[in-house]
Design a protein around this motif. Sequence first.
Motif, PDB file in Angstrom:
ATOM      1  N   TYR A   1       8.523  -6.089   1.106  1.00 33.20           N
ATOM      2  CA  TYR A   1       7.902  -5.274   0.171  1.00 33.20           C
ATOM      3  C   TYR A   1       8.431  -5.779  -1.485  1.00 33.20           C
ATOM      4  O   TYR A   1       9.614  -5.389  -1.855  1.00 33.20           O
ATOM      5  N   TYR A   2       7.670  -6.659  -1.875  1.00 37.01           N
ATOM      6  CA  TYR A   2       7.892  -7.043  -2.940  1.00 37.01           C
ATOM      7  C   TYR A   2       6.729  -6.777  -4.333  1.00 37.01           C
ATOM      8  O   TYR A   2       5.740  -6.837  -3.803  1.00 37.01           O
ATOM      9  N   ASP A   3       7.336  -6.676  -5.245  1.00 40.12           N
ATOM     10  CA  ASP A   3       6.123  -5.961  -6.253  1.00 40.12           C
ATOM     11  C   ASP A   3       5.645  -7.258  -6.829  1.00 40.12           C
ATOM     12  O   ASP A   3       5.953  -8.208  -6.527  1.00 40.12           O
TER      13      ASP A   3
ATOM     14  N   ILE B   1       0.834 -17.019  -1.652  1.00 39.32           N
ATOM     15  CA  ILE B   1       1.539 -15.931  -1.378  1.00 39.32           C
ATOM     16  C   ILE B   1       0.960 -14.625  -1.347  1.00 39.32           C
ATOM     17  O   ILE B   1       0.556 -13.870  -2.106  1.00 39.32           O
ATOM     18  N   SER B   2       0.999 -13.990  -0.149  1.00 39.44           N
ATOM     19  CA  SER B   2       0.531 -12.753  -0.012  1.00 39.44           C
ATOM     20  C   SER B   2       0.733 -11.904   1.112  1.00 39.44           C
ATOM     21  O   SER B   2       1.281 -12.679   2.053  1.00 39.44           O
ATOM     22  N   MET B   3       0.386 -10.613   1.496  1.00 42.21           N
ATOM     23  CA  MET B   3       0.625 -10.207   2.596  1.00 42.21           C
ATOM     24  C   MET B   3      -0.276 -10.380   3.578  1.00 42.21           C
ATOM     25  O   MET B   3      -1.275 -11.142   3.504  1.00 42.21           O
ATOM     26  N   ALA B   4       0.348 -10.505   4.935  1.00 41.96           N
ATOM     27  CA  ALA B   4      -0.501 -10.908   6.063  1.00 41.96           C
ATOM     28  C   ALA B   4      -1.724 -10.198   6.492  1.00 41.96           C
ATOM     29  O   ALA B   4      -1.662  -9.828   7.841  1.00 41.96           O
ATOM     30  N   THR B   5      -2.587  -9.739   5.832  1.00 35.95           N
ATOM     31  CA  THR B   5      -3.700  -8.989   6.203  1.00 35.95           C
ATOM     32  C   THR B   5      -4.526  -9.948   6.984  1.00 35.95           C
ATOM     33  O   THR B   5      -4.529 -11.414   6.494  1.00 35.95           O
ATOM     34  N   ASP B   6      -5.579  -9.445   7.719  1.00 31.16           N
ATOM     35  CA  ASP B   6      -6.742 -10.493   8.236  1.00 31.16           C
ATOM     36  C   ASP B   6      -7.492 -11.182   7.308  1.00 31.16           C
ATOM     37  O   ASP B   6      -7.582 -12.385   7.478  1.00 31.16           O
TER      38      ASP B   6
ATOM     39  N   ASN C   1      -6.468 -12.129   4.275  1.00 31.60           N
ATOM     40  CA  ASN C   1      -5.684 -13.315   3.678  1.00 31.60           C
ATOM     41  C   ASN C   1      -5.328 -14.245   4.657  1.00 31.60           C
ATOM     42  O   ASN C   1      -5.172 -15.620   4.396  1.00 31.60           O
TER      43      ASN C   1
ATOM     44  N   ASN D   1       0.227  -6.930   8.947  1.00 29.12           N
ATOM     45  CA  ASN D   1      -0.104  -6.683   7.551  1.00 29.12           C
ATOM     46  C   ASN D   1       1.187  -6.417   6.614  1.00 29.12           C
ATOM     47  O   ASN D   1       0.734  -6.701   5.585  1.00 29.12           O
ATOM     48  N   ASN D   2       2.293  -5.840   6.980  1.00 33.04           N
ATOM     49  CA  ASN D   2       3.104  -5.643   6.068  1.00 33.04           C
ATOM     50  C   ASN D   2       4.002  -6.833   6.034  1.00 33.04           C
ATOM     51  O   ASN D   2       5.407  -6.711   5.240  1.00 33.04           O
TER      52      ASN D   2
END
Lengths: 508, 328
Positions: free
Chosen positions: A11-13, A35-40, A42, A61-62
């Motif tokens: 969790y990075y801002d 650089i992104s969260m590993a949502t489907d 993305n 996801n997280n």
Amino acid sequence: MEKTLIRKNAYYDSVTLMSLSSKILGVAGVQEAVISMATDMNKELLQNVGLATEESNSAVNNDLIIAIRAKDDEVYNEALKFVDELLVSKNKEREVKGFENPKTIDDALGYMSDANMAVISVPGQYAAREAKKALKNGLHVMLFSDNVSLEEEKEIKELGRDKGLLVMGPDCGTAMINGVGLCFSNKVRQGNIGLVGASGTGLQEVMVQVHKLGGGISQAIGTGGRDLSIEIGGIMMLEGLKALSRDEGTDVIVLISKPPAKQVEEEILKETGLVNKPVVICFIDGDEIKQKNDNIHFVNRLYDAAKKATDLTGINQSETNDNNIKIFEELKRMLNHEQKHFRGLFCGGTLCAEAFSVLRGKFEIKSNIAKEENEKLHDINNYTGNALLDLGEDEFTRGKPHPMIEPSLRLEKIIKQAKDKEVGVILMDFVLGYGSHKDPAGVSIETIREAKSIAKSAGRNLIFVAYICGTDLDKQNYDKQRETLDEEGVILAESNLEAANIVMELLS
Amino acid sequence: MTENVLKYIELNIISYDEEFVKILNQHQELYNLGKVHSIYTKTINFIDKHHELYTIASENIANGPYFLIINTGGIDLKSIDLEVGDPIKAVGNSILIGTHLKINIVAGSYLWTPKVLNQDSFNMSILRQNISYFNKIIVDKQSICGCKYYYLKSILNINNYKPQIIEKELAKKIGVFLEDIELDNICQESINSLIGLGVGLTPSGDDFLVGFVSVLSIIANNYANTIKKKIISSININVISTTDVSRKMLRIALSGKYGDSIFNFVNALLQNNKKLLNYSLEELLSIGSSSGMDLAIGIIMGIILLMKNKSLGELRYGKDANKKKCLL
């Protein structure tokens, strides 16, 4: 070339991520970066732009994905520097101008970067967290804290196992690693007998007896009292066993515990069968297990474990001379017909458990450590008959130091037993070594004297039976401890087992 | 076996919402309310045993559902020695977080409730004027990797902005989503393709949707309610792929709730008060890095949709429920 870094549960801002993204894209030779969260969505995007990798596809996801397309390895590594700079948590070495007590494990590592063990003693609800921090920093853990949940214990032990690190505890009070005693531990001769124990004073008693029998200890690994429960599955007992089987300094292994859950017992036996060294298994109060492996030896008493192990190393010390037999008849005559009962006041939990195991075969006893309902002591302040108290248990120590640290806790109990006309024998342990009080016998002797005096003035005699769990190398001066008690007429046993047998003999 | 004297940093609660009241009232002393989920400069998120996410936020953050606002005096919450996984416990009138933070309900801590619009008509020219003002601000505001590229390209016709891959993708999908709504063809695919798309803890696609759905809840006329119902029926919140925090934000928006910063901006858009508009926009844009901008664009696109539909004459009224209520 495309490469992906995954940071699990990261969790990075956004500001940090934006900054990282800009910096990476600013490196000459970086063609694309996401650089992104590993949502489907993305991950689909990464797929569409050809940046997907096996790692990014399996992230969830997280998790944070750092996907970079770079001209070559050199450019990629250049871009990675920004990842370290921005996303790695602080772990700087401190300039030691004046030493300040570190407040966190990270701080402590700043002062001692070559540490390989963390001894943790914080309130239970925070202990697992600190243990995890230590493990993630590559440290073995000795977890003195109790009140850690089973789930947390399992989690940290699995983490330790996966990382090849020991997790000794929770509620582990004794260990000796590479000759260094941790928490409560006795100073003993170094040798080739390695111990793994789910029991603090169990380990201490075996260490001490091995020493007295002429043997020596290579390692003593504590696992915490619940390690052999079904929930934990003996994780650290098994890891300790494996570690000792690989340890060049260990020729004989001793496993010490109360009887484990059946399934766990089978696992341990299976693993023990793979070890090429003799193994002594001491399940206190357990039944002998029939099996065909000559390398495995079963006992159910601590002294017997020490004796067997020492014999297996080729040292054959003769058994202790039983001079006490001569005086038993005289001692028995000192007690009147009402004085049929004994009271045990123990600092060591396993010492109490072993005494209970020996004596319940002959007497009706109540104890705060009993498992059977009819033997359970429900009111720790009000009892009659035979009773053994483990004064180190929570019900006695809430808000107070452990009796091994502060034996004066049991002094009032000594006086209370002295006033009971049905009590003939008081059984006590005195535990020496690191962590223990500097003079356990000395601090108790006045009260023992007073107790005898109370009984005397009521027309009774009171017999004290004691066992000193210590060696001639312990800081408390073993001989002085013996002398202090002996001068007061306390009957001294050479082992915890013998102490229980003496009580049995006196009151049978 | 060993006692430690723990030193807590003590901070006071400014406000809390009804969800916090529920969890505090339901539990006994020292009950584990949950554990820390994530820690930032101005917020700490925690989850309870049902995986419901709550936020403890500093006074700089606007109030919202599942929020507890504390008076930090400006300290960085990351500087307190807290870790993800630390327990959260209720003790009397306080909440203990990990080993070093204690937050206290004090006289003056109040129960926050969502604001409700309190006007019966809109002035279209004021709305257009305010949106023009917003357009000027957005061009100058630094914001990357979000929905801004869509807005610049599709609404403002500005083409000299060099987008990143994610921005291009977002623009494409926002376009499809809005087109489907206008054509009354709302479908799961176009909504779900936005969810989880974007950088940051709350992906831009999610923030856009939160802003968009929130304005529908605030305006709450028949058309807005119809659109919102169709959007809700097209999202299965439990299976969507996004981060925990963003899922929470989406769930709140879909349940018709919204925070103060969203309401204040919507309300300001409807007023003829530049100062109010400026202030509310600043407040909204200060959220996250691109989140505030993405929320704002979602709100603006929602308003534009309602303007196009000419439905802004029908307004549902409600009392202002934002009454301060002290617990002690």
